[in-house]
Structure formats: structure tokens, C-alpha cells
Motif scaffolding. Structure first.
Motif, PDB file in Angstrom:
ATOM      1  N   GLU A  87      -0.570  23.662 -59.531  1.00  0.00           N
ATOM      2  CA  GLU A  87       0.742  23.184 -59.118  1.00  0.00           C
ATOM      3  C   GLU A  87       0.887  23.277 -57.601  1.00  0.00           C
ATOM      4  OE1 GLU A  87       2.613  27.380 -60.682  1.00  0.00           O
ATOM      5  OE2 GLU A  87       3.455  25.527 -61.412  1.00  0.00           O
ATOM      6  N   HIS A  88      -0.135  22.807 -56.918  1.00  0.00           N
ATOM      7  CA  HIS A  88      -0.197  22.812 -55.461  1.00  0.00           C
ATOM      8  C   HIS A  88      -0.721  21.463 -55.002  1.00  0.00           C
ATOM      9  CE1 HIS A  88       0.265  27.148 -55.749  1.00  0.00           C
ATOM     10  NE2 HIS A  88      -0.738  27.160 -56.608  1.00  0.00           N
TER      11      HIS A  88
ATOM     12  N   SER B  42       2.334  14.946 -51.398  1.00  0.00           N
ATOM     13  CA  SER B  42       3.788  14.798 -51.365  1.00  0.00           C
ATOM     14  C   SER B  42       4.419  16.082 -50.849  1.00  0.00           C
ATOM     15  CB  SER B  42       4.341  14.533 -52.773  1.00  0.00           C
ATOM     16  OG  SER B  42       3.848  13.341 -53.292  1.00  0.00           O
ATOM     17  N   PHE B  43       5.573  15.935 -50.241  1.00  0.00           N
ATOM     18  CA  PHE B  43       6.321  17.103 -49.802  1.00  0.00           C
ATOM     19  C   PHE B  43       7.015  17.719 -51.005  1.00  0.00           C
ATOM     20  CE2 PHE B  43       6.094  14.659 -45.845  1.00  0.00           C
ATOM     21  CZ  PHE B  43       5.603  15.645 -45.008  1.00  0.00           C
ATOM     22  N   GLY B  44       7.166  19.026 -51.002  1.00  0.00           N
ATOM     23  CA  GLY B  44       7.859  19.712 -52.072  1.00  0.00           C
ATOM     24  C   GLY B  44       9.354  19.404 -52.024  1.00  0.00           C
ATOM     25  N   GLU B  45       9.992  19.548 -53.153  1.00  0.00           N
ATOM     26  CA  GLU B  45      11.427  19.350 -53.219  1.00  0.00           C
ATOM     27  C   GLU B  45      12.035  20.359 -54.174  1.00  0.00           C
ATOM     28  OE1 GLU B  45      12.403  15.541 -55.231  1.00  0.00           O
ATOM     29  OE2 GLU B  45      10.416  14.922 -54.665  1.00  0.00           O
ATOM     30  N   SER B  46      13.343  20.453 -54.151  1.00  0.00           N
ATOM     31  CA  SER B  46      14.057  21.367 -55.039  1.00  0.00           C
ATOM     32  C   SER B  46      14.399  20.664 -56.329  1.00  0.00           C
ATOM     33  CB  SER B  46      15.342  21.856 -54.370  1.00  0.00           C
ATOM     34  OG  SER B  46      15.028  22.577 -53.203  1.00  0.00           O
TER      35      SER B  46
ATOM     36  N   LYS C 275      14.758  21.432 -61.005  1.00  0.00           N
ATOM     37  CA  LYS C 275      14.381  22.250 -62.148  1.00  0.00           C
ATOM     38  C   LYS C 275      12.864  22.195 -62.300  1.00  0.00           C
ATOM     39  CE  LYS C 275      18.717  21.508 -64.518  1.00  0.00           C
ATOM     40  NZ  LYS C 275      19.395  20.958 -65.694  1.00  0.00           N
ATOM     41  N   PRO C 276      12.243  23.348 -62.502  1.00  0.00           N
ATOM     42  CA  PRO C 276      10.775  23.382 -62.580  1.00  0.00           C
ATOM     43  C   PRO C 276      10.176  22.385 -63.569  1.00  0.00           C
ATOM     44  CG  PRO C 276      11.634  25.605 -62.442  1.00  0.00           C
ATOM     45  CD  PRO C 276      12.819  24.690 -62.585  1.00  0.00           C
ATOM     46  N   VAL C 277      10.751  22.265 -64.758  1.00  0.00           N
ATOM     47  CA  VAL C 277      10.200  21.346 -65.763  1.00  0.00           C
ATOM     48  C   VAL C 277      10.263  19.906 -65.263  1.00  0.00           C
ATOM     49  CG1 VAL C 277      10.524  20.445 -68.097  1.00  0.00           C
ATOM     50  CG2 VAL C 277      10.737  22.887 -67.676  1.00  0.00           C
ATOM     51  N   GLU C 278      11.363  19.540 -64.607  1.00  0.00           N
ATOM     52  CA  GLU C 278      11.497  18.176 -64.089  1.00  0.00           C
ATOM     53  C   GLU C 278      10.515  17.917 -62.958  1.00  0.00           C
ATOM     54  OE1 GLU C 278      15.627  18.013 -63.027  1.00  0.00           O
ATOM     55  OE2 GLU C 278      16.286  17.787 -65.108  1.00  0.00           O
ATOM     56  N   LEU C 279      10.315  18.900 -62.095  1.00  0.00           N
ATOM     57  CA  LEU C 279       9.378  18.724 -60.983  1.00  0.00           C
ATOM     58  C   LEU C 279       7.939  18.625 -61.487  1.00  0.00           C
ATOM     59  CD1 LEU C 279      10.921  21.183 -58.373  1.00  0.00           C
ATOM     60  CD2 LEU C 279      10.943  18.682 -58.298  1.00  0.00           C
ATOM     61  N   LEU C 280       7.591  19.442 -62.472  1.00  0.00           N
ATOM     62  CA  LEU C 280       6.244  19.354 -63.035  1.00  0.00           C
ATOM     63  C   LEU C 280       6.001  17.966 -63.617  1.00  0.00           C
ATOM     64  CD1 LEU C 280       5.982  22.848 -64.766  1.00  0.00           C
ATOM     65  CD2 LEU C 280       4.724  22.087 -62.751  1.00  0.00           C
ATOM     66  N   ALA C 281       6.984  17.439 -64.331  1.00  0.00           N
ATOM     67  CA  ALA C 281       6.851  16.093 -64.914  1.00  0.00           C
ATOM     68  C   ALA C 281       6.758  15.032 -63.821  1.00  0.00           C
ATOM     69  CB  ALA C 281       8.028  15.807 -65.843  1.00  0.00           C
TER      70      ALA C 281
END
Length: 121
Positions: free
Chosen positions: A56-57, A87-91, A93-99
Motif C-alpha cells: 500500500e505504497h 499518485s499523491f496520497g489523499e485523505s 476512508k481506508p477501504v475506499e482509498l484501497l479500492a
């Protein structure tokens, strides 16, 4: 499947799905890039003939690239890499970001199938 962080749990879930489809997978938790556990990686890939790296990096400079470099020098085999693709990281919910970034059980399953197909090509 070589995984790090939260991706280890997703790899375990993916392994169960693959097993239902008659595909045996080995999961190794690679918790550091430096030092990289070259012995464990090479032993696993020599046994399986292909690999998936899930992190997850960022892919650039990450676990997958470290494994690719190791395999290139020692035991070239098909490798699929799952990670954040430049891509730049964003804020969120973890599940939504992983998807959003393709870091899911389904992506691990599909990447494993791609690696196997490349091995058998």
C-alpha cells in the motif's frame, strides 16, 4: 504473494479465493525492504515460478521494484506488482482509498492469475 502492511490480510483473503479455484498460493509477509529477505523471496519464487508483490505504497522505489531487481539478478520469473501507481496520497476512508488505487483482494487474485499465465506462456 509477497505482501506488506495491511496488504498481508488482503493477500490471505485472496489466497482463499485462489484455493477455491484450484490455485495454490504462498504468502510471505515482507516487512522491510532494507534489509530485503532475498533468501525467502528466491526460495519461494523458485518453488512457485512466479510472484505477486502487494503493497500500500508507491510502486516506484517500493517492495515490488526491490523484488523485481532481485529476480532480474538471480532468478528471472514473472512478477506482477500491486501498489500505488505514481499518485499523491489523499485523505479518506481506508477501504475506499484501497479500492480507488486498486489495492484489493480482487486485484491480488487477478494479478496472481496474470503471473501464472505469464509463467506458462
Amino acid at each position: 504473494i509477497f505482501a506488506t502492511g495491511h496488504m498481508v490480510w488482503l493477500a490471505i483473503e485472496a489466497e482463499a479465493i485462489l484455493a477455491e479455484q484450484g490455485i495454490s498460493a504462498e504468502i510471505i509477509n515482507i516487512h522491510t525492504i532494507k534489509p530485503l529477505d532475498a533468501e525467502a523471496i528466491l526460495k519461494s519464487v523458485d518453488k512457485t515460478g512466479c510472484a505477486v508483490s502487494a503493497e500500500e505504497h508507491q510502486i516506484a522505489g517500493g517492495l515490488g521494484e526491490s523484488i523485481a531487481s532481485l529476480l532480474t539478478r538471480n532468478s528471472p520469473k514473472p512478477l506482477e506488482i500491486i501498489g500505488v501507481d505514481d499518485s499523491f496520497g489523499e485523505s479518506g476512508k481506508p477501504v475506499e482509498l484501497l479500492a480507488k488505487y486498486g489495492l484489493s483482494v480482487e486485484n491480488i487474485v487477478e494479478s496472481a492469475k496474470k503471473a501464472i499465465a505469464r509463467k506458462n506462456a
